[in-house]
Motif scaffolding. Structure first.
Motif, PDB file in Angstrom:
ATOM      1  N   GLY A   1     -11.252   9.133  -0.876  1.00 38.97           N
ATOM      2  CA  GLY A   1     -11.662   8.746  -2.372  1.00 38.97           C
ATOM      3  C   GLY A   1     -11.210   7.237  -2.875  1.00 38.97           C
ATOM      4  O   GLY A   1     -10.783   6.525  -2.007  1.00 38.97           O
ATOM      5  N   LEU A   2     -11.240   7.294  -4.255  1.00 43.30           N
ATOM      6  CA  LEU A   2     -11.073   6.027  -5.015  1.00 43.30           C
ATOM      7  C   LEU A   2      -9.594   5.844  -4.943  1.00 43.30           C
ATOM      8  O   LEU A   2      -8.704   6.358  -5.028  1.00 43.30           O
ATOM      9  N   VAL A   3      -9.098   4.463  -4.324  1.00 47.26           N
ATOM     10  CA  VAL A   3      -7.905   4.292  -4.229  1.00 47.26           C
ATOM     11  C   VAL A   3      -7.135   3.136  -5.338  1.00 47.26           C
ATOM     12  O   VAL A   3      -6.074   3.274  -5.940  1.00 47.26           O
ATOM     13  N   LEU A   4      -8.186   2.154  -5.580  1.00 49.09           N
ATOM     14  CA  LEU A   4      -7.824   1.326  -6.916  1.00 49.09           C
ATOM     15  C   LEU A   4      -9.091   0.909  -7.624  1.00 49.09           C
ATOM     16  O   LEU A   4     -10.115   0.902  -6.965  1.00 49.09           O
TER      17      LEU A   4
ATOM     18  N   ARG B   1       2.361  -1.388   3.218  1.00 50.08           N
ATOM     19  CA  ARG B   1       3.221  -0.316   3.170  1.00 50.08           C
ATOM     20  C   ARG B   1       2.454   1.041   3.675  1.00 50.08           C
ATOM     21  O   ARG B   1       2.835   1.957   4.379  1.00 50.08           O
ATOM     22  N   TYR B   2       1.148   1.213   3.209  1.00 51.53           N
ATOM     23  CA  TYR B   2       0.162   2.346   3.617  1.00 51.53           C
ATOM     24  C   TYR B   2      -0.765   1.997   4.941  1.00 51.53           C
ATOM     25  O   TYR B   2      -1.330   3.002   4.909  1.00 51.53           O
ATOM     26  N   GLY B   3      -0.746   0.852   5.397  1.00 51.69           N
ATOM     27  CA  GLY B   3      -1.324   0.657   6.565  1.00 51.69           C
ATOM     28  C   GLY B   3      -2.778   0.523   6.549  1.00 51.69           C
ATOM     29  O   GLY B   3      -3.677   0.715   7.231  1.00 51.69           O
ATOM     30  N   TYR B   4      -3.503   0.080   5.284  1.00 51.48           N
ATOM     31  CA  TYR B   4      -4.861  -0.122   5.316  1.00 51.48           C
ATOM     32  C   TYR B   4      -5.369  -1.510   5.765  1.00 51.48           C
ATOM     33  O   TYR B   4      -4.755  -2.504   5.495  1.00 51.48           O
ATOM     34  N   ALA B   5      -6.630  -1.473   6.182  1.00 50.51           N
ATOM     35  CA  ALA B   5      -7.347  -2.896   6.515  1.00 50.51           C
ATOM     36  C   ALA B   5      -8.265  -2.741   5.601  1.00 50.51           C
ATOM     37  O   ALA B   5      -9.401  -1.873   5.469  1.00 50.51           O
TER      38      ALA B   5
ATOM     39  N   HIS C   1      -7.626   9.247  -4.349  1.00 49.77           N
ATOM     40  CA  HIS C   1      -6.530   9.274  -3.246  1.00 49.77           C
ATOM     41  C   HIS C   1      -5.516   8.319  -3.821  1.00 49.77           C
ATOM     42  O   HIS C   1      -5.544   7.337  -4.044  1.00 49.77           O
ATOM     43  N   LEU C   2      -4.170   8.922  -4.084  1.00 50.60           N
ATOM     44  CA  LEU C   2      -3.437   8.094  -4.779  1.00 50.60           C
ATOM     45  C   LEU C   2      -1.918   8.135  -4.104  1.00 50.60           C
ATOM     46  O   LEU C   2      -0.914   8.841  -4.163  1.00 50.60           O
ATOM     47  N   PRO C   3      -1.884   7.060  -3.022  1.00 50.43           N
ATOM     48  CA  PRO C   3      -0.677   6.559  -2.323  1.00 50.43           C
ATOM     49  C   PRO C   3       0.414   6.269  -3.346  1.00 50.43           C
ATOM     50  O   PRO C   3       0.184   5.466  -4.272  1.00 50.43           O
TER      51      PRO C   3
ATOM     52  N   PHE D   1       7.292  11.302  -7.909  1.00 45.99           N
ATOM     53  CA  PHE D   1       7.486  10.968  -9.416  1.00 45.99           C
ATOM     54  C   PHE D   1       6.303  10.342  -9.900  1.00 45.99           C
ATOM     55  O   PHE D   1       5.678  10.678 -10.960  1.00 45.99           O
ATOM     56  N   ALA D   2       5.925   9.248  -9.223  1.00 47.76           N
ATOM     57  CA  ALA D   2       4.726   8.178  -9.683  1.00 47.76           C
ATOM     58  C   ALA D   2       3.389   9.494  -9.839  1.00 47.76           C
ATOM     59  O   ALA D   2       2.633   9.419 -10.610  1.00 47.76           O
ATOM     60  N   ARG D   3       3.107   9.904  -8.726  1.00 42.62           N
ATOM     61  CA  ARG D   3       1.910  10.735  -8.700  1.00 42.62           C
ATOM     62  C   ARG D   3       2.025  11.955  -9.733  1.00 42.62           C
ATOM     63  O   ARG D   3       1.126  12.163 -10.416  1.00 42.62           O
TER      64      ARG D   3
END
Length: 360
Positions: free
Chosen positions: A207-210, A229-233, A265-267, A271-273
């Motif tokens: 899904g959309l992340v940002l 932190r979340y390992g994205y390329a 998709h919300l890494p 609490f933030a989620r």
């Protein structure tokens, strides 16, 4: 140099384009008339003002912030949401033949002036057209590696003539070797033009992340967090989620869409989620406060923590943090700037009022 003047064409050229109604400059700048308080597209067919009564802006939101109203004839807010025809034609050609390198000679043969293209891409994509092509090819290569294709195949399919050249470019872009890329989740990004200025959208397979305005101060930190932190390329590209948010944003700014359906998709922390989930529940055209959200979470004393989590929201507009105001009704801080926050609230209020009027 400020954002308004950083990427605008020379003043004399903008005056010429305005007077001649040169549509080649659609999306490059906007004309604001001091004597009428109205701003227009370069190709507007209305009677042209005297050059001394005009000022130019790179983005529609700058015109709005300066107190100008959108022209009813040329509808510059609608025009700001799309790329000009000559850019759209080129992007379609790139999608059809992604391996083409597009030299300046080829661009001129297609009727595209390379300097004008460079200026437009720097303004709306944050890089030159040729840099965008290179990173786009690398993004496609990353996708191929994730799908199990050999490094040799993706290197040559991406237009590289040597494996060493591909490896160097890949590692420079993604900070990892192609061999390690199978362990990294591709996060594809696309830059969008909107009535409030350019935005960047990022999405992975879930899904959309940002979704952020390009001039948001925290954007660099957010992208680095997603990478480290979340390992994205991170790579330029397209997928169904990016196409969907582009379509939905267009409908939203037209006042025709009151809720987004694009998968998210919300890494983030638990609490933030929870805070972001409450943001999503604030009805279109209405507002809430940090205190109200904290109370709904069963933590009435956590207004400050709610505010911090709200500020870490990476999905502008979709998770409507612009609907959160101060307890006294004031417009509190907004990552995209208070003029944008005020615009979004006015847009939603006007759409609600129109719907109620038509219901009678």
């Amino acid at each position: 140099m400020n954002r308004q003047n950083a990427l605008l064409p020379p003043h004399a050229e903008m005056v010429r384009a305005m007077l001649e109604r040169d549509t080649a400059y659609e999306g490059v700048f906007f004309t604001a008339v001091k004597t009428t308080g109205i701003f227009c597209r370069p190709g507007c067919t209305a009677r042209k003002p005297r050059p001394e009564n005009v000022e130019f802006f790179a983005h529609a939101d700058e015109c709005l912030s300066a107190g100008y109203r959108a022209c009813l004839r040329c509808k510059p807010l609608d025009a700001a949401a799309i790329a000009p025809d000559w850019v759209q034609k080129l992007l379609i050609a790139v999608d059809a033949n992604p391996e083409v390198r597009w030299s300046d000679v080829q661009l001129l043969a297609e009727g595209v002036e390379p300097l004008k293209l460079r200026r437009w891409f720097k303004q709306h994509f944050g890089m030159t057209f040729h840099a965008w092509l290179r990173t786009r090819r690398l993004g496609m290569a990353l996708g191929g590696i994730k799908q199990g294709h050999s490094i040799d195949h993706v290197a040559f399919d991406s237009g590289y003539e040597s494996l060493s050249g591909f490896r160097d470019a890949f590692q420079k872009s993604f900070h990892i070797t192609p061999g390690r890329a199978t362990h990294r989740e591709p996060l594809l990004f696309s830059r969008l033009t909107t009535p409030l200025g350019p935005m960047i959208a990022m999405a992975e397979r879930r899904g959309l992340v940002l979704l952020e305005f390009l001039d948001r101060p925290a954007l660099t930190r957010e992208v680095e967090e997603l990478q480290h932190r979340y390992g994205y390329a991170v790579a330029p590209g397209h997928n169904g989620h990016l196409r969907q948010i582009e379509e939905e944003l267009t409908q939203y700014f037209a006042g025709k869409l009151t809720g987004f359906n694009v998968p998210l998709h919300l890494p983030g922390s638990e609490f933030a989620r929870q805070v972001w989930a409450e943001l999503a529940k604030i009805p279109y055209g209405q507002t809430s406060t940090y205190g109200t959200i904290a109370a709904k979470l069963g933590k009435p004393g956590a207004s400050r923590a709610v505010g911090l989590a709200n500020g870490h929201n990476r999905l502008s507009i979709v998770l409507p943090c612009h609907r959160v105001i101060g307890a006294d009704g004031s417009l509190t801080g907004y990552g995209g700037g208070q003029p944008r926050k005020a615009f979004l609230l006015r847009l939603e209020k006007a759409a609600v009022q129109l719907t109620e009027h038509l219901a009678f």
